[in-house]
Design an enzyme around this catalytic site. Sequence first.
Site, PDB file in Angstrom:
ATOM      1  N   TYR A  97       6.264  46.424   2.328  1.00 14.64           N
ATOM      2  CA  TYR A  97       5.181  45.608   1.784  1.00 14.64           C
ATOM      3  C   TYR A  97       4.543  46.322   0.602  1.00 14.64           C
ATOM      4  O   TYR A  97       4.238  45.719  -0.420  1.00 14.64           O
ATOM      5  CB  TYR A  97       4.132  45.330   2.871  1.00 14.64           C
ATOM      6  CG  TYR A  97       4.672  44.546   4.036  1.00 14.64           C
ATOM      7  CD1 TYR A  97       4.824  43.161   3.960  1.00 14.64           C
ATOM      8  CD2 TYR A  97       5.040  45.180   5.218  1.00 14.64           C
ATOM      9  CE1 TYR A  97       5.323  42.431   5.035  1.00 14.64           C
ATOM     10  CE2 TYR A  97       5.536  44.459   6.296  1.00 14.64           C
ATOM     11  CZ  TYR A  97       5.677  43.092   6.194  1.00 14.64           C
ATOM     12  OH  TYR A  97       6.178  42.373   7.252  1.00 14.64           O
ATOM     13  N   ASN A 119       6.418  32.640   4.623  1.00  8.94           N
ATOM     14  CA  ASN A 119       7.678  32.197   4.029  1.00  8.94           C
ATOM     15  C   ASN A 119       8.238  31.049   4.878  1.00  8.94           C
ATOM     16  O   ASN A 119       8.568  31.245   6.040  1.00  8.94           O
ATOM     17  CB  ASN A 119       8.663  33.369   4.001  1.00  8.94           C
ATOM     18  CG  ASN A 119      10.080  32.947   3.682  1.00  8.94           C
ATOM     19  OD1 ASN A 119      10.317  31.893   3.113  1.00  8.94           O
ATOM     20  ND2 ASN A 119      11.029  33.780   4.070  1.00  8.94           N
ATOM     21  N   CYS A 127      12.748  37.403   4.413  1.00  9.17           N
ATOM     22  CA  CYS A 127      11.514  38.120   4.746  1.00  9.17           C
ATOM     23  C   CYS A 127      11.749  39.183   5.822  1.00  9.17           C
ATOM     24  O   CYS A 127      10.967  40.124   5.940  1.00  9.17           O
ATOM     25  CB  CYS A 127      10.421  37.140   5.163  1.00  9.17           C
ATOM     26  SG  CYS A 127      10.915  35.954   6.420  1.00  9.17           S
ATOM     27  N   HIS A 128      12.842  39.059   6.577  1.00 10.66           N
ATOM     28  CA  HIS A 128      13.151  40.049   7.608  1.00 10.66           C
ATOM     29  C   HIS A 128      13.519  41.408   7.022  1.00 10.66           C
ATOM     30  O   HIS A 128      13.521  42.402   7.730  1.00 10.66           O
ATOM     31  CB  HIS A 128      14.285  39.537   8.513  1.00 10.66           C
ATOM     32  CG  HIS A 128      15.555  39.245   7.792  1.00 10.66           C
ATOM     33  ND1 HIS A 128      15.755  38.059   7.101  1.00 10.66           N
ATOM     34  CD2 HIS A 128      16.688  39.975   7.632  1.00 10.66           C
ATOM     35  CE1 HIS A 128      16.964  38.082   6.564  1.00 10.66           C
ATOM     36  NE2 HIS A 128      17.544  39.224   6.867  1.00 10.66           N
ATOM     37  N   GLU A 154      23.091  42.515   9.456  1.00 15.43           N
ATOM     38  CA  GLU A 154      23.353  42.901   8.074  1.00 15.43           C
ATOM     39  C   GLU A 154      23.784  44.357   7.937  1.00 15.43           C
ATOM     40  O   GLU A 154      24.063  44.814   6.833  1.00 15.43           O
ATOM     41  CB  GLU A 154      22.110  42.657   7.219  1.00 15.43           C
ATOM     42  CG  GLU A 154      21.772  41.193   7.086  1.00 15.43           C
ATOM     43  CD  GLU A 154      20.562  40.944   6.198  1.00 15.43           C
ATOM     44  OE1 GLU A 154      20.090  41.874   5.526  1.00 15.43           O
ATOM     45  OE2 GLU A 154      20.092  39.791   6.176  1.00 15.43           O
TER      46      GLU A 154
END
Length: 165
Positions: A97, A119, A127-128, A154
């Site tokens: 952030y 979002n 956003c993750h 991912e």
Amino acid sequence: MNYKTRYHSPLGLYLLTSDGVSLTGCYLENQKYFPDIAAFEEKDLPIFEQTKNWLDAYFSGEKPEIMELSFAPEGSEFRHKVWQILCEIPAGQTTTYGEIARKLGIRSGQAIGGAVGHNPISVIIPCHRVLGAGGSLTGYAGGLSAKRYLLALEGVDLPEQLNLF
């Protein structure tokens, strides 16, 4: 008119919303800020088919390009700036952030957290991939277990204490 359909994922049911042309929402059922679905009409649309194909590829371990989809999330100019930065974070990578705040030339990571948390197109606008200071796993409208799942999918190497499904 606003439209909706559903998508079954390994995380559960997603609600997809559209204005008829572009994707306006991708919500994990029961997440924070879930829309009033009574305001949406069930309909098959090309954007829903494209989004489902994108999500199928994503959840099978591929890294589809975000720009393959037309999306139009509703939000303030500030939120759109934050969401654009989220779209620039490559799959398998994370940011904080605070780093997003620095990119925008502001001091408040909390303001960034508010924009990230609201979002409306989760997973696709990633956003993750945003972590707290020091890489802490904080905040995700769909829940921290969903965030851990998406990051692991991912290939993000989470510290042992964070990698708890």
